[in-house]
Scaffold this motif. Structure first.
Motif, PDB file in Angstrom:
ATOM      1  N   THR A 196       0.796  -1.223   0.000  1.00 16.89           N
ATOM      2  CA  THR A 196       0.000   0.000   0.000  1.00 16.89           C
ATOM      3  C   THR A 196       0.824   1.265   0.000  1.00 16.89           C
ATOM      4  N   SER A 197       2.151   1.140   0.106  1.00 17.63           N
ATOM      5  CA  SER A 197       2.943   2.360   0.100  1.00 17.63           C
ATOM      6  C   SER A 197       4.265   2.122  -0.590  1.00 17.63           C
ATOM      7  N   ALA A 198       4.785   3.212  -1.175  1.00 13.63           N
ATOM      8  CA  ALA A 198       6.074   3.104  -1.858  1.00 13.63           C
ATOM      9  C   ALA A 198       7.175   2.745  -0.885  1.00 13.63           C
ATOM     10  N   GLY A 199       7.089   3.275   0.362  1.00  9.00           N
ATOM     11  CA  GLY A 199       8.110   2.975   1.364  1.00  9.00           C
ATOM     12  C   GLY A 199       8.143   1.502   1.713  1.00  9.00           C
ATOM     13  N   THR A 200       6.969   0.906   1.878  1.00  8.31           N
ATOM     14  CA  THR A 200       6.897  -0.522   2.183  1.00  8.31           C
ATOM     15  C   THR A 200       7.463  -1.347   1.040  1.00  8.31           C
ATOM     16  N   GLU A 201       7.119  -0.958  -0.175  1.00 11.07           N
ATOM     17  CA  GLU A 201       7.619  -1.671  -1.348  1.00 11.07           C
ATOM     18  C   GLU A 201       9.139  -1.586  -1.438  1.00 11.07           C
ATOM     19  N   ALA A 202       9.694  -0.431  -1.150  1.00  9.21           N
ATOM     20  CA  ALA A 202      11.144  -0.256  -1.211  1.00  9.21           C
ATOM     21  C   ALA A 202      11.839  -1.115  -0.164  1.00  9.21           C
ATOM     22  N   ARG A 203      11.266  -1.153   1.042  1.00  9.77           N
ATOM     23  CA  ARG A 203      11.871  -1.979   2.096  1.00  9.77           C
ATOM     24  C   ARG A 203      11.810  -3.456   1.732  1.00  9.77           C
ATOM     25  N   LEU A 204      10.700  -3.865   1.122  1.00 13.67           N
ATOM     26  CA  LEU A 204      10.576  -5.258   0.712  1.00 13.67           C
ATOM     27  C   LEU A 204      11.602  -5.614  -0.353  1.00 13.67           C
ATOM     28  N   ILE A 205      11.801  -4.725  -1.318  1.00  9.90           N
ATOM     29  CA  ILE A 205      12.785  -4.970  -2.382  1.00  9.90           C
ATOM     30  C   ILE A 205      14.189  -5.065  -1.789  1.00  9.90           C
ATOM     31  N   ALA A 206      14.495  -4.175  -0.844  1.00 12.80           N
ATOM     32  CA  ALA A 206      15.815  -4.198  -0.208  1.00 12.80           C
ATOM     33  C   ALA A 206      16.019  -5.497   0.571  1.00 12.80           C
ATOM     34  N   LEU A 207      14.959  -5.930   1.277  1.00 16.47           N
ATOM     35  CA  LEU A 207      15.053  -7.167   2.050  1.00 16.47           C
ATOM     36  C   LEU A 207      15.296  -8.354   1.132  1.00 16.47           C
ATOM     37  N   LEU A 208      14.576  -8.428   0.027  1.00  9.62           N
ATOM     38  CA  LEU A 208      14.762  -9.529  -0.918  1.00  9.62           C
ATOM     39  C   LEU A 208      16.154  -9.505  -1.536  1.00  9.62           C
ATOM     40  N   ALA A 209      16.677  -8.316  -1.786  1.00  9.88           N
ATOM     41  CA  ALA A 209      18.031  -8.216  -2.336  1.00  9.88           C
ATOM     42  C   ALA A 209      19.055  -8.750  -1.352  1.00  9.88           C
ATOM     43  N   ASP A 210      18.878  -8.425  -0.065  1.00 15.95           N
ATOM     44  CA  ASP A 210      19.797  -8.940   0.961  1.00 15.95           C
ATOM     45  C   ASP A 210      19.722 -10.456   1.049  1.00 15.95           C
ATOM     46  N   GLU A 211      18.485 -11.003   0.988  1.00 17.48           N
ATOM     47  CA  GLU A 211      18.326 -12.446   1.061  1.00 17.48           C
ATOM     48  C   GLU A 211      18.976 -13.131  -0.144  1.00 17.48           C
ATOM     49  N   ARG A 212      18.858 -12.517  -1.310  1.00 19.50           N
ATOM     50  CA  ARG A 212      19.464 -13.078  -2.522  1.00 19.50           C
ATOM     51  C   ARG A 212      20.980 -13.130  -2.382  1.00 19.50           C
ATOM     52  N   LYS A 213      21.570 -12.072  -1.822  1.00 24.69           N
ATOM     53  CA  LYS A 213      23.020 -12.059  -1.614  1.00 24.69           C
ATOM     54  C   LYS A 213      23.441 -13.165  -0.657  1.00 24.69           C
ATOM     55  N   SER A 214      22.650 -13.343   0.402  1.00 28.34           N
ATOM     56  CA  SER A 214      22.988 -14.373   1.383  1.00 28.34           C
ATOM     57  C   SER A 214      22.929 -15.759   0.763  1.00 28.34           C
ATOM     58  N   LEU A 215      21.885 -16.011  -0.035  1.00 25.75           N
ATOM     59  CA  LEU A 215      21.748 -17.322  -0.659  1.00 25.75           C
ATOM     60  C   LEU A 215      22.871 -17.604  -1.648  1.00 25.75           C
ATOM     61  N   ARG A 216      23.349 -16.545  -2.322  1.00 26.99           N
ATOM     62  CA  ARG A 216      24.421 -16.747  -3.292  1.00 26.99           C
ATOM     63  C   ARG A 216      25.723 -17.177  -2.641  1.00 26.99           C
ATOM     64  N   ARG A 217      25.870 -16.931  -1.352  1.00 28.38           N
ATOM     65  CA  ARG A 217      27.088 -17.352  -0.643  1.00 28.38           C
ATOM     66  C   ARG A 217      27.064 -18.844  -0.320  1.00 28.38           C
ATOM     67  N   ILE A 218      25.897 -19.471  -0.447  1.00 25.44           N
ATOM     68  CA  ILE A 218      25.768 -20.894  -0.150  1.00 25.44           C
ATOM     69  C   ILE A 218      25.955 -21.675  -1.441  1.00 25.44           C
ATOM     70  N   THR A 219      26.865 -22.623  -1.438  1.00 25.15           N
ATOM     71  CA  THR A 219      27.149 -23.388  -2.652  1.00 25.15           C
ATOM     72  C   THR A 219      25.985 -24.311  -2.979  1.00 25.15           C
ATOM     73  N   PRO A 220      25.797 -24.638  -4.255  1.00 26.32           N
ATOM     74  CA  PRO A 220      24.728 -25.571  -4.626  1.00 26.32           C
ATOM     75  C   PRO A 220      24.822 -26.905  -3.904  1.00 26.32           C
TER      76      PRO A 220
END
Length: 233
Positions: free
Chosen positions: A32-56
């Motif tokens: 419902t808000s641009a701020g919430t959407e931005a925080r969600l995108i940032a959170l997902l980006a952090d999670e993606r970085k963390s997952l990339r550090r884990i080998t397949p």
């Protein structure tokens, strides 16, 4: 392949979440808000970085007990029974039974591990079921247990090809391992052997033990994963 294991991780986390239904309801709500959407995108980006550090391979090792060889989430992930590795716990369980898979697993546990602790019996069951899930072995319990049978002392489980008839004389022990087999086939967690697909008794020294990764010793059995390493001199 990497993507498949990531999808499996997400599926497992979703299945095991204590508030999965509430979480799904929240996801369904519109942002419902641009701020919430931005925080969600940032959170997902952090999670993606963390997952990339884990080998397949690390991800595969973590999730493999929860998915079958096709990559599908096991039904038992949500319904996995609670386990205590004690004789008292097994005594509290109902008399077990089942079809051919149960019969083959119970027989294997009887002849391979009836003298082991309860934990040792569950560990041997883990190895057999890990083999069923591995593309390196047959795809049913009975086929795994009887692999190579017919060639004396050239089979995977010696009791099936040692020339002696498989006669069950210790009926109390058989009832106990039957309960272990039932619980494992019903989806009990495989948390003892770290994905092992091999084991041997401490009294023998097979050549493959020098090149496979040993994961744990439980009772009189040593357990291994089929991941090669440099042989010791």
């Amino acid at each position: 392949m990497y993507f498949k294991w990531l999808v499996a991780v997400v599926a497992i986390l979703g299945a095991l979440g204590a508030n999965a239904r509430d979480a799904r309801a929240q996801v369904a709500q519109p942002v419902t808000s641009a701020g919430t959407e931005a925080r969600l995108i940032a959170l997902l980006a952090d999670e993606r970085k963390s997952l990339r550090r884990i080998t397949p391979s690390r991800i595969k090792r973590i999730v493999s007990p929860f998915i079958d060889r096709t990559g599908a989430l096991r039904r038992q992930v949500v319904l996995a029974p609670h386990i205590e590795y004690t004789r008292a716990f097994l005594a509290s369980q109902p008399t077990a039974g089942g079809g051919r898979d149960w019969e083959c697993l119970s027989e294997a546990l009887y002849f391979e591990a009836r003298g082991e602790s309860v934990k040792g019996q569950f560990a041997v069951a883990e190895v057999i079921l890990n083999r069923v899930d591995s593309p390196l072995f047959p795809d049913t319990v009975c086929k795994v247990v009887n692999q190579g049978t017919g060639r004396k002392f050239a089979c995977q489980f010696t009791y099936t090809c040692d020339g002696y008839p498989e006669v069950i004389r210790e009926h109390r022990a058989y009832r106990q391992v039957g309960k272990v087999a039932r619980l494992m086939l019903d989806g009990a967690a495989r948390s003892l052997t770290s994905g092992a697909t091999y084991y041997h008794t401490a009294s023998v020294h097979p050549k493959w033990a020098r090149v496979f990764d040993r994961t744990v010793r439980i009772g009189y059995h040593l357990f291994y994963r089929r991941e090669t390493r440099v042989a010791r001199n």
